[in-house]
Every structure is written in structure tokens, then in C-alpha cells.
Design an enzyme around this catalytic site. Structure first.
Site, PDB file in Angstrom:
ATOM      1  N   GLY A 162      54.669 -27.919  75.221  1.00  0.00           N
ATOM      2  CA  GLY A 162      55.349 -27.907  76.519  1.00  0.00           C
ATOM      3  C   GLY A 162      56.311 -29.064  76.720  1.00  0.00           C
ATOM      4  N   LEU A 163      56.835 -29.624  75.624  1.00  0.00           N
ATOM      5  CA  LEU A 163      57.774 -30.743  75.769  1.00  0.00           C
ATOM      6  C   LEU A 163      59.231 -30.274  75.831  1.00  0.00           C
ATOM      7  CD1 LEU A 163      56.261 -33.468  73.388  1.00  0.00           C
ATOM      8  CD2 LEU A 163      56.187 -33.393  75.888  1.00  0.00           C
ATOM      9  N   HIS A 184      67.280  -4.185  82.210  1.00  0.00           N
ATOM     10  CA  HIS A 184      67.000  -5.591  82.527  1.00  0.00           C
ATOM     11  C   HIS A 184      68.289  -6.399  82.429  1.00  0.00           C
ATOM     12  CE1 HIS A 184      62.530  -5.588  82.426  1.00  0.00           C
ATOM     13  NE2 HIS A 184      62.694  -4.525  81.663  1.00  0.00           N
ATOM     14  N   GLN A 219      53.934 -42.481  66.849  1.00  0.00           N
ATOM     15  CA  GLN A 219      53.567 -42.978  65.519  1.00  0.00           C
ATOM     16  C   GLN A 219      52.577 -42.042  64.835  1.00  0.00           C
ATOM     17  OE1 GLN A 219      52.220 -47.088  65.445  1.00  0.00           O
ATOM     18  NE2 GLN A 219      53.454 -47.579  67.235  1.00  0.00           N
ATOM     19  N   CYS A 234      63.900  -2.734  86.656  1.00  0.00           N
ATOM     20  CA  CYS A 234      62.941  -1.978  85.851  1.00  0.00           C
ATOM     21  C   CYS A 234      61.770  -1.492  86.719  1.00  0.00           C
ATOM     22  CB  CYS A 234      62.483  -2.777  84.640  1.00  0.00           C
ATOM     23  SG  CYS A 234      61.939  -1.687  83.305  1.00  0.00           S
ATOM     24  N   GLU A 284      68.864  -9.211  83.494  1.00  0.00           N
ATOM     25  CA  GLU A 284      68.630 -10.649  83.304  1.00  0.00           C
ATOM     26  C   GLU A 284      68.731 -11.071  81.835  1.00  0.00           C
ATOM     27  OE1 GLU A 284      66.403  -8.378  83.961  1.00  0.00           O
ATOM     28  OE2 GLU A 284      64.401  -8.851  83.195  1.00  0.00           O
ATOM     29  N   LYS A 305      60.751 -28.079  73.457  1.00  0.00           N
ATOM     30  CA  LYS A 305      61.344 -27.968  72.119  1.00  0.00           C
ATOM     31  C   LYS A 305      62.436 -26.900  72.094  1.00  0.00           C
ATOM     32  CE  LYS A 305      57.930 -27.359  69.537  1.00  0.00           C
ATOM     33  NZ  LYS A 305      57.295 -26.180  68.977  1.00  0.00           N
ATOM     34  N   GLY A 306      62.181 -25.804  72.812  1.00  0.00           N
ATOM     35  CA  GLY A 306      63.151 -24.706  72.855  1.00  0.00           C
ATOM     36  C   GLY A 306      64.448 -25.155  73.504  1.00  0.00           C
TER      37      GLY A 306
HETATM   38  N1  GLN Z   1      56.034  -0.125  83.573  1.00  0.00           N
HETATM   39  C1  GLN Z   1      57.308   0.461  83.731  1.00  0.00           C
HETATM   40  C2  GLN Z   1      57.676   1.357  82.563  1.00  0.00           C
HETATM   41  O1  GLN Z   1      57.075   1.278  81.520  1.00  0.00           O
HETATM   42  C3  GLN Z   1      58.371  -0.623  83.899  1.00  0.00           C
HETATM   43  C4  GLN Z   1      58.553  -1.467  82.690  1.00  0.00           C
HETATM   44  C5  GLN Z   1      59.242  -2.768  82.977  1.00  0.00           C
HETATM   45  O2  GLN Z   1      59.363  -3.176  84.118  1.00  0.00           O
HETATM   46  N2  GLN Z   1      59.672  -3.477  81.950  1.00  0.00           N
HETATM   47  O3  GLN Z   1      58.581   2.142  82.668  1.00  0.00           O
END
Ligand code: GLN
Length: 536
Positions: free
Chosen positions: A13-14, A503, A192, A377, A505, A16-17
Site C-alpha cells: 500500500g505504498l 463502463h 535497510q 452497467c 470510466e 508502487k502502482g
Molecule cells: N451484474 C450485471 C451484469 O452482469 C452488471 C455487471 C456490471 O455492472 N459490471 O450484467
């Protein structure tokens, strides 16, 4: 080929990514061609079957691979699209070796960790590095040095260092320098010990990324250098930053990228900071909105990493900061009081029945109070279910994911999922084309007729209900290429609601934020301003 390996020490959790991603960003900003790969020493083949409580969000790539969330950071920081090969797991390595053994490819030999497993690890690393022309390949090793699980990987990397041209592999190690006592004395002992553990397995680090609350003093650096044989210029002080996008500035100030470029003998260009304005907005936002994120993994914010990032991208581009109010959907089932002070609501993706009724209540609250709403989703499916129950008056409308015998299966299994038994890598996954209907909110948000977005689902809007929905005002403004799979939903003549089956995002980037996250934030600002006017 040049490699920069990043290992972790002392504790997990430092960041690294973030450090690996920031290195990638800076090397790229110096005109170099960079890619990054992540080694995850667990036995799962990929991250797809893991609960987000274990390792945070499952990230999805264009090719449909379900990978560790660090790959999301690499994509965002380096500005590239990666593939599943960039995530090496113990599961992938062992599966390959055992399959080869069964095919008889090692006929006559005893198959062992050294050399068979380590050779397979090196093969995979080299396969990534030879895919394209790269100046540098970054390799982040998950876990902390000393873990039994990561041993074969570190051994393979030790071998890689002997086999490659001398000087072409650099080892960076992330450690912690705690500050203790009334004088906040910086303690070097954990560093160290951690370096000692690395040396025991034959790896001498060239760089130490020392995580600390405040900047390391020169004395602390000298002391670390003395005990670890890492040159003073190779010791980088990585003090806490308000968000990950500000870490590259700290590294640049520490001169660590110049050190790497010189060590590897790379020809680089002058540093150009394409994030200058973006970071300025992150540091000094002009406006603020509060957005509820209604989910069931809210105790672990990493479970929603890409949403947090997408909001930062919006802030960096608009100057509107987003304060996320984390709300566990279970808490909304009977009372929506927790939503009374927010300017927008996001219901993200998810699986399973727990928390669904609270999410439906959030969607209902948003519709009835005209609070800006974004569903992603499962959040998209929830908005559809809510509309079916409360506007179409189909009381028990549900998804067959939650109630197989619902009289109104408004969300139903994708036809091609019928009969699928295996859980790993079998959803509708990865980048798919989405067609956007003209004269819709979605079209004005995207300004395009088609987009490509990443998917991860088994269920979809049941086509049998589409006409009923649109006559009542819920329209599907985006579909798949054939027009049979619903991808975007919105309310007719209402800019405060948009939801997507994909998605968005996952493809949000610092200089190209997710359009629908940005739309939510803009609407939330308007909502907030109207609220202020009403109370003035
Ligand atoms: N559970 C829902 C599906 O399988 C939505 C999936 C999700 O939100 N990634 O369609």
C-alpha cells in the site's frame, strides 16, 4: 531493450502502482516510447473472478482482459492502450507450463520452478517488450519482497538482468521511511532491512523510492545510501501528494528520471509537460460539487478506482472539484435522507442482489427530485428496473440475475450467455462499437454517431419491453451495431439523467475525461447553483 523493474518493500500500500505509472508518464514526457507490465503473484488466472474487496476494482482492457487496477493507472498515465499480456499472473505462468508438460514439450525432464517457471516468466516479459518498438519496459512486481509467492518472479528478474546487455536493466525499490517521536525523526532501518532482503536474492537496487510524510533530509538520504550502496542520486524522496497526478512533479523535482535516462544511456528529448493546465485545475479548482457514489464496496474506495479517476479527469479539465460522498447502498433501502445534500448521484457497476433495493431507491429519488444521475452497467440496469416498477407500474420488475422467476424480467440474460457455466472470462467483455441516435442527449454529450467503449456484463435490457419504455419516456439513445442491445438510456426531454451499459470510466483519461462523468458534474454544478439561488 531497457527494463526498469519496480519492487516493493516494508509494507504494502505504498503506492508502487502510482510510482510506476508516474515513471512511465515522465519517460514519455521526455520523448521515450514506454510500456508497462504488472506481475501479480497470485494463482488466479486473472483478476476477473476476485471480489473487489480483495484487490480493488477489476479493470477491463480493449481486448476484454480482466486485469489488475494498476493497468488502468498505466493506461491513464502513459496514454496508451494495453492488452492482457501486460498482466502476468502466477496462474497464467503455471497453466502454460503444465499444458506444455502435458503436450510433451519437456519430455524426459523433471519440470521445476527453476528453470521452467522462470523461463516462462522471462518469455512472457520478452513477448511484451518485442511487441512494438519500446525504449523502456516498466515491470512492476506485486506484493512485498520476502513474500513466498513473488520469489519465482524475482528470481526470473535476477536472471533477466544477467542475460540482457549489461546496464540495460535497472531495479527500483519502493520503501517506507517512517517518522517517529516528538522530533519526527526519519527512520531508515526498515529501508535497510528491505534492501538486505532483496540482496539476499541477488538483486542490488539502483534506485530507492522512499515514501515518507515529508521530504527526506539530506542526512537521511546519505545514511540510506551508506547502508544500501545505492548512489545518493538514486535515492528519491516521494512524499505524500494530494492525488496521484501530482506525483510526477515530485519525481521530476527529485531528478530521478534524468538519473534513469543517464544510467540506461537513452537519447531523450527536453521534458514537455502536457499536463500543466490539468494539474493547475487539480490544485486550484474554482467550483465544487458533492456527488453520491452509491455502491456496496464503499468501505474500500479502490473498488471504484476508475470512477474516482474519471472525476479527477473532469476536475483537471473543468476546474470543478468533486467531493465524493460514499454511500453504502444497503443504507438507502428504507430512507434516502443521505441523498438530501448531494448535487448528483452515481450508481456504478456491480454483481449480485445485495444492495440492489437501495440502488433502486437512489434511482427513484434522483428521478422524482430531478437530481442529476449517472448509472453505469449495473447502475444502468437499476435505472431501467426502477422505471419499470414505478412508472410502468410493473411492481415486481426485476433482473433475472436477482429473481429468476420475476413476472417482468426487464433485465435478462444475454442470449449468448445461455448455458455458459464457467465464470472466468466469459462475460460480454471489452471494447465494442456503440451507435448513438441523433437528436438525443447522448448525441449532444458525445457529438458523434458512434463510439467504442469497454464492457463487462452478462445481462441486458430485455428487448420485449423497449417499446413500453420509450412510450413512457425512457428512451434508449445508444445501441450496439445491430441495434438489438441497449447501450445508453435517458429520460425524454431531461438532461439530468444518463446511463450506460458500458463502463465509460475505463477509458477516461486525464486530457480526455469520460464524457458522461463530465456531463454529470456539469449538471451537478447547475443543480447546486439553482439550490443556492432558491435559498438566497
Ligand atoms: N451484474 C450485471 C451484469 O452482469 C452488471 C455487471 C456490471 O455492472 N459490471 O450484467
Amino acid at each position: 531493450m531497457h527494463y526498469v523493474v519496480v519492487t516493493g518493500g516494508v509494507i504494502s500500500g505504498l503506492g508502487k502502482g502510482t510510482i510506476t505509472s508516474s515513471l512511465g508518464h515522465l519517460l514519455k514526457s521526455h520523448g521515450l516510447r514506454v510500456t508497462a507490465l504488472k506481475i501479480d503473484p497470485y494463482l488466479n488466472y486473472d483478476a476477473g473472478t476476485m471480489n473487489p474487496y480483495q484487490h480493488g476494482e477489476v479493470f477491463v482492457l480493449d481486448d476484454g482482459s480482466e486485469v489488475d487496477l494498476d493497468l488502468g493507472n498505466y493506461e491513464r498515465f502513459i496514454g496508451t492502450d494495453l492488452t492482457g499480456d501486460n498482466n502476468i499472473t502466477t496462474g497464467k505462468v503455471y497453466k502454460e507450463v503444465i499444458e506444455k508438460e502435458r503436450r510433451g514439450e519437456y519430455l524426459g525432464s523433471t519440470v521445476q520452478i527453476i528453470p521452467h517457471i522462470t523461463n516462462e516468466i522471462k518469455r512472457r516479459i520478452r513477448a511484451v517488450s518485442s511487441k512494438d518498438y519500446y525504449d523502456v519496459v516498466l515491470i512492476e512486481v506485486g506484493g512485498t519482497v520476502g513474500d513466498i509467492e513473488s520469489m519465482p518472479f524475482l528470481e526470473a528478474l535476477r536472471q533477466l538482468n544477467r542475460e540482457e546487455k549489461p546496464g540495460s536493466v535497472i531495479f527500483g525499490h519502493v520503501t517506507l521511511v517512517p517518522e517517529v517521536g516528538a522530533m519526527n525523526e526519519q527512520k531508515t532501518k526498515p529501508t535497510q532491512h528491505s534492501v538486505k532482503a532483496l540482496r539476499e536474492i541477488g538483486i542490488q537496487p539502483d534506485i530507492l523510492f522512499c515514501r515518507s510524510k515529508n521530504e527526506l533530509s539530506l542526512e537521511t538520504k546519505k545514511r540510506i545510501s551508506l547502508f544500501t550502496d545505492v548512489p545518493l542520486e538514486g535515492i528519491a524522496s516521494i512524499s505524500d501528494a494530494p492525488n496521484a497526478y501530482l506525483v510526477p512533479d515530485i519525481m521530476e523535482r527529485e531528478g530521478i528520471v534524468d538519473f534513469i535516462i543517464n544510467r540506461l544511456g537513452l537519447k531523450s528529448k527536453e521534458y514537455t509537460d502536457e499536463w500543466a493546465e490539468y494539474k493547475q485545475n487539480l490544485r486550484n479548482p474554482k467550483e465544487r460539487v458533492r456527488i453520491a457514489l452509491v455502491g456496496k464496496y464503499t468501505e474500500l474506495q479502490d473498488a471504484y478506482m476508475s470512477h474516482k479517476e474519471a472525476f479527477l479527469h473532469v476536475t483537471g479539465n473543468t476546474g470543478i472539484a468533486v467531493d465524493i460522498k460514499w454511500i453504502n447502498s444497503d443504507d438507502l433501502k428504507n430512507s434516502q435522507d443521505k441523498l438530501s445534500d448531494v448535487h448528483g448521484i452515481l450508481v456504478p457497476g456491480g454483481f449480485g442482489y445485495r444492495g440492489i433495493e437501495g440502488k433502486i431507491a437512489a434511482a427513484k429519488y434522483a428521478r422524482e427530485n430531478n437530481v442529476p444521475f449517472l448509472g453505469i452497467c449495473l447502475g444502468f440496469q437499476v435505472a431501467v428496473m426502477e422505471f419499470a416498477r414505478n412508472v410502468l407500474h410493473l411492481g415486481d420488475a426485476n433482473s433475472t440475475e436477482f429473481d429468476k422467476n420475476t413476472p417482468h424480467p426487464v433485465i435478462d440474460l444475454l442470449p449468448e450467455q445461455e448455458g455458459v457455466k464457467d465464470m472466468g472470462g466469459t462475460m460480454r467483455l471489452g471494447s465494442k462499437k456503440v451507435l448513438i441516435r441523433p437528436n438525443t442527449l447522448a448525441h449532444s454529450v458525445y457529438g458523434k454517431d458512434e463510439i467504442y467503449e469497454r464492457h463487462r456484463h452478462r445481462y441486458e435490457v430485455n428487448p420485449a419491453y423497449i417499446d413500453a419504455f420509450s412510450s413512457a419516456g425512457l428512451i434508449f439513445s445508444g445501441t450496439d451495431e445491430e441495434g438489438i442491445r441497449m447501450e445508453i438510456a435517458e429520460y425524454r426531454d431531461n438532461e439530468n439523467m444518463i446511463a450506460s451499459q458500458y463502463h465509460s470510466e475505463f477509458k477516461s483519461r486525464p486530457l480526455a475525461p469520460s464524457r458522461i462523468h463530465q456531463h454529470l458534474v456539469m449538471r451537478a454544478l447547475l443543480f447546486r447553483q439553482r439550490l443556492l439561488e432558491a435559498t438566497a
